[in-house]
Structures are given as structure tokens and as C-alpha cells.
Design a protein around this motif. Structure first.
Motif, mmCIF file in Angstrom:
data_model
loop_
_atom_site.group_PDB
_atom_site.id
_atom_site.type_symbol
_atom_site.label_atom_id
_atom_site.label_comp_id
_atom_site.label_asym_id
_atom_site.label_seq_id
_atom_site.Cartn_x
_atom_site.Cartn_y
_atom_site.Cartn_z
ATOM 1 N N GLY A 119 -16.142 32.083 -23.689
ATOM 2 C CA GLY A 119 -16.322 31.297 -22.461
ATOM 3 C C GLY A 119 -16.213 32.189 -21.234
ATOM 4 O O GLY A 119 -17.004 32.085 -20.285
ATOM 5 N N HIS A 120 -15.255 33.101 -21.272
ATOM 6 C CA HIS A 120 -15.056 34.032 -20.160
ATOM 7 C C HIS A 120 -16.247 34.979 -20.032
ATOM 8 O O HIS A 120 -16.712 35.272 -18.913
ATOM 9 N N ALA A 121 -16.793 35.434 -21.165
ATOM 10 C CA ALA A 121 -17.973 36.319 -21.129
ATOM 11 C C ALA A 121 -19.145 35.598 -20.459
ATOM 12 O O ALA A 121 -19.850 36.178 -19.621
ATOM 13 N N VAL A 122 -19.333 34.335 -20.827
ATOM 14 C CA VAL A 122 -20.447 33.568 -20.238
ATOM 15 C C VAL A 122 -20.209 33.379 -18.738
ATOM 16 O O VAL A 122 -21.136 33.491 -17.924
ATOM 17 N N LEU A 123 -18.958 33.155 -18.353
ATOM 18 C CA LEU A 123 -18.643 32.982 -16.922
ATOM 19 C C LEU A 123 -18.977 34.249 -16.121
ATOM 20 O O LEU A 123 -19.368 34.173 -14.963
ATOM 21 N N CYS A 124 -18.838 35.409 -16.759
ATOM 22 C CA CYS A 124 -19.182 36.674 -16.075
ATOM 23 C C CYS A 124 -20.660 36.715 -15.680
ATOM 24 O O CYS A 124 -21.062 37.523 -14.842
ATOM 25 N N ALA A 125 -21.486 35.864 -16.322
ATOM 26 C CA ALA A 125 -22.924 35.856 -16.032
ATOM 27 C C ALA A 125 -23.263 34.989 -14.823
ATOM 28 O O ALA A 125 -24.409 35.011 -14.349
ATOM 29 N N ALA A 126 -22.283 34.228 -14.315
ATOM 30 C CA ALA A 126 -22.576 33.240 -13.264
ATOM 31 C C ALA A 126 -23.289 33.835 -12.040
ATOM 32 O O ALA A 126 -24.310 33.292 -11.595
ATOM 33 N N PRO A 127 -22.815 34.965 -11.460
ATOM 34 C CA PRO A 127 -23.499 35.469 -10.259
ATOM 35 C C PRO A 127 -24.962 35.833 -10.525
ATOM 36 O O PRO A 127 -25.812 35.644 -9.665
ATOM 37 N N HIS A 128 -25.246 36.337 -11.708
ATOM 38 C CA HIS A 128 -26.626 36.728 -12.025
ATOM 39 C C HIS A 128 -27.499 35.504 -12.303
ATOM 40 O O HIS A 128 -28.648 35.435 -11.865
ATOM 41 N N ALA A 221 -23.990 23.883 -14.780
ATOM 42 C CA ALA A 221 -22.727 23.163 -14.540
ATOM 43 C C ALA A 221 -21.611 23.710 -15.426
ATOM 44 O O ALA A 221 -20.423 23.556 -15.117
ATOM 45 N N VAL A 222 -21.980 24.359 -16.508
ATOM 46 C CA VAL A 222 -20.963 24.907 -17.425
ATOM 47 C C VAL A 222 -20.095 25.962 -16.724
ATOM 48 O O VAL A 222 -18.917 26.125 -17.048
#
Ligand code: G1P
Length: 315
Positions: A119-128, A221-222
């Protein structure tokens, strides 16, 4: 008909590939080499995954990496020295192989820093990724290139909105290795509505034997949910827990007003999948893919048949 169905969902162009894991199951091979670079026949496992994203139309690829992952960036970049050596030799075939991985997609990288879970890895993608639906492909799961799972998931997302996960029926004694989904039928025989999710349940607590396999098409939204998702199973921030919250908070009226991430659906996959994160499955993947290769297959199959019928029979 399905409520909330619409044709006007934004096009999906971005793929996120978490690749920060330590690969401890493959030590010592992975002491100084990322597990994603282990070859499946003669191509690193990660290249199959990037090729899968590209063939589903996603040529903007973000890899979420960590320490020791430099070879991944090098693999998808040009290698001028090697290219000019092959050019001088007139070795066009090998030159094409070297250039293929750097010409595949527009690659981006972000480092996870703290490995705090998928979940944290996916969150790292948010800015991109920004405010668009996007795909997540887990490198350990290799989907046979002839079975078009991701493309089908994108079509389902465009039809139903919200998020879409890939599901596969597994033997009950295997379900503790996966996220498991409670599901309801839809009008499409390969699509189910997800009504609940549990990360790696004990067999007696599993809502079904539908396992999440490593392909997701997610509503942005995730990201908002992941920012507040508490560590779950194994003390890690679990993507499955965030998806459970998407399921819990979704109502058709809120989704219609763009106030939640929409429903979660599953595409039930019946094709060929190899788990290259498991040593046994990794070996099986190599044997199967090598057998089917036009260049290597004929000789390898002859050898394998002889090996199985003659040498393996000996005490
Ligand atoms: C992850 C997910 C799990 C999913 C699995 C698929 O687990 O957390 O829900 O079923 O990938 O491969 P991992 O295998 O990374 O522990």
C-alpha cells in the motif's frame, strides 16, 4: 444492467510497478542483484511485466524502487558501449535485443525509502499518477503474454468505473498466501462485484477461494485512503485494506457525484499465470516458456522428454 455504468471514464495510460522488495526467497542470487532482474529464459522477469503494460496500451511506466535497484534503471536505459560494439560486429539480432528494452516505454522511477508494504509503495506513485485511474502490476506475477488479462481489466474499468482487481480461483489451502475476495455475480460471466476483501486470511476465515493476483486498475481515490491506512497484516500498509475501504465507503449516489472511488470489481482470470516470486513456480515458468519458444523449444522439448522418461526413472 449495472448501476453507475458509463462510457465516460478517463483513459488509462499509466502503469505502476512496485519493485522495492528484498527478494529474500532467492538468496544468495538476490544479494547484489534485484530479484526483478532474474532471467526467465533469457529475459529479466521485470521486462515481461513492462511488455505486458505496454501491450495493454500503457506506455508510461513508473517503477517504485529501493536500494540496490540500479540495474533496473540500467536495463531500461540505453547502453551505448554495448550497442556500438554490436554495431561494429554487425550483430543486428543482439543489437535489437539490447535496444528493445530501452525503446519499450517511457520509464519513471521513484524510491520507496522505507519499505512499509505494498500500500505504501502504491502511495509513492501518487505525485506521478495524479488524478487519473492507473494500473498496478506486481513483478512476481507473470501473466502469459497470450492471455490478455490487463486489457480486459481496463475495458471492465472503462465500463463499470471505480477499481478493478484480478482474481483467480486457488485451492483452499493456498488462500493464506493471497488477498481473498467475497464476490457477487454480474451480467458478465468473467466479472464479479467485490463485496469484501481480506489480506492473507487463514483458510477458515477466507470469504472465498478467489485470490487477488497481482494486477489492479485503480481509481485515484485509493491514494486518499492509503494516506490514512493503518499497518495491517505483517505490520505493513496493505493495498488490500485500502481496497476494502473503497468497497465500504462506496455508494452509487456518491460515486455519481464523484465523491468516492466507485465500486470494486474483479476480473476472474482463467489463463496462465506464473509466480516468479516462488522458486518452484519460477522453475516451472522457465521450463514452460522455454518449451514454447520457437528458437529454443524444439531442442529443449526433445531433451526434456528424454530426461523425464529415461534419466528421471533411474534410481
Ligand atoms: C500481494 C498482495 C496480495 C496478493 C498478492 C498477489 O502480496 O498483498 O493481496 O494476493 O500480492 O501476488 P505479496 O505476495 O506481495 O505478499
Amino acid at each position: 444492467m449495472v448501476s453507475g455504468m458509463s462510457q465516460s471514464h478517463p483513459r488509462i495510460t499509466k502503469a505502476v510497478i512496485p519493485a522495492a522488495g528484498l527478494g529474500t526467497r532467492f538468496l544468495p542470487a538476490t544479494k547484489a542483484t534485484p530479484k526483478e532482474m532474474l532471467p526467465v529464459v533469457d529475459k529479466p522477469a521485470i521486462q515481461y511485466v513492462v511488455e505486458e503494460a505496454v501491450s495493454a496500451g500503457l506506455d508510461d511506466v513508473l517503477m517504485v524502487t529501493g536500494r540496490n535497484k540500479r540495474p533496473l534503471e540500467d536495463h531500461f536505459d540505453r547502453n551505448y558501449e554495448l550497442e556500438s560494439a554490436l554495431q561494429k560486429k554487425g550483430d543486428a539480432d543482439r543489437l535489437a535485443k539490447v535496444q528493445q528494452s530501452s525503446d519499450l516505454a517511457t520509464m519513471h522511477y521513484v524510491r520507496q525509502g522505507d519499505p512499509r508494504g505494498l500500500g505504501h509503495a502504491v502511495l509513492c506513485a501518487a505525485p506521478h499518477v495524479g488524478d487519473e485511474p492507473f494500473a498496478v502490476l506486481l513483478g512476481d506475477d507473470l501473466i502469459d503474454p497470450r492471455d490478455l488479462l490487463l486489457q480486459r481489466m481496463i475495458d471492465v474499468q472503462q465500463q463499470y468505473g471505480g477499481s478493478v482487481i484480478a482474481l483467480m480461483e486457488v485451492a483452499p489451502e493456498q488462500i493464506h498466501l493471497y488477498g481473498a475476495a467475497a464476490v457477487e455475480c454480474t451480467a458478465d460471466s468473467d466479472v464479479v462485484k467485490v463485496s469484501g476483501l481480506v489480506e492473507k486470511p487463514d483458510v477458515e476465515d477466507a470469504p472465498s477461494n478467489y485470490a487477488i493476483i497481482g494486477r489492479y486498475v485503480l481509481d485515484p481515490a485509493v491514494f486518499g485512503i492509503l494516506r490514512t491506512t493503518e499497518p495491517g497484516r505483517g505490520g505493513e500498509i496493505q493495498l488490500t485494506d485500502a481496497l476494502q475501504q473503497l468497497v465500504d465507503t462506496h455508494t452509487p449516489s456518491a460515486a455519481a457525484e464523484g465523491k468516492d472511488g466507485g465500486p470494486v470489481h474483479g476480473v476472474v482470470f482463467k489463463g496462465r499465470r506464473y509466480d516468479t516470486g516462488d522458486r518452484g513456480d519460477y522453475l516451472r515458468a522457465i521450463v514452460r516458456l522455454a518449451c514454447e519458444r520457437e528458437d529454443l523449444g524444439p531442442d529443449f522439448r526433445t531433451w526434456l522428454r528424454r530426461y523425464v522418461t529415461e534419466e528421471m526413472q533411474q534410481p
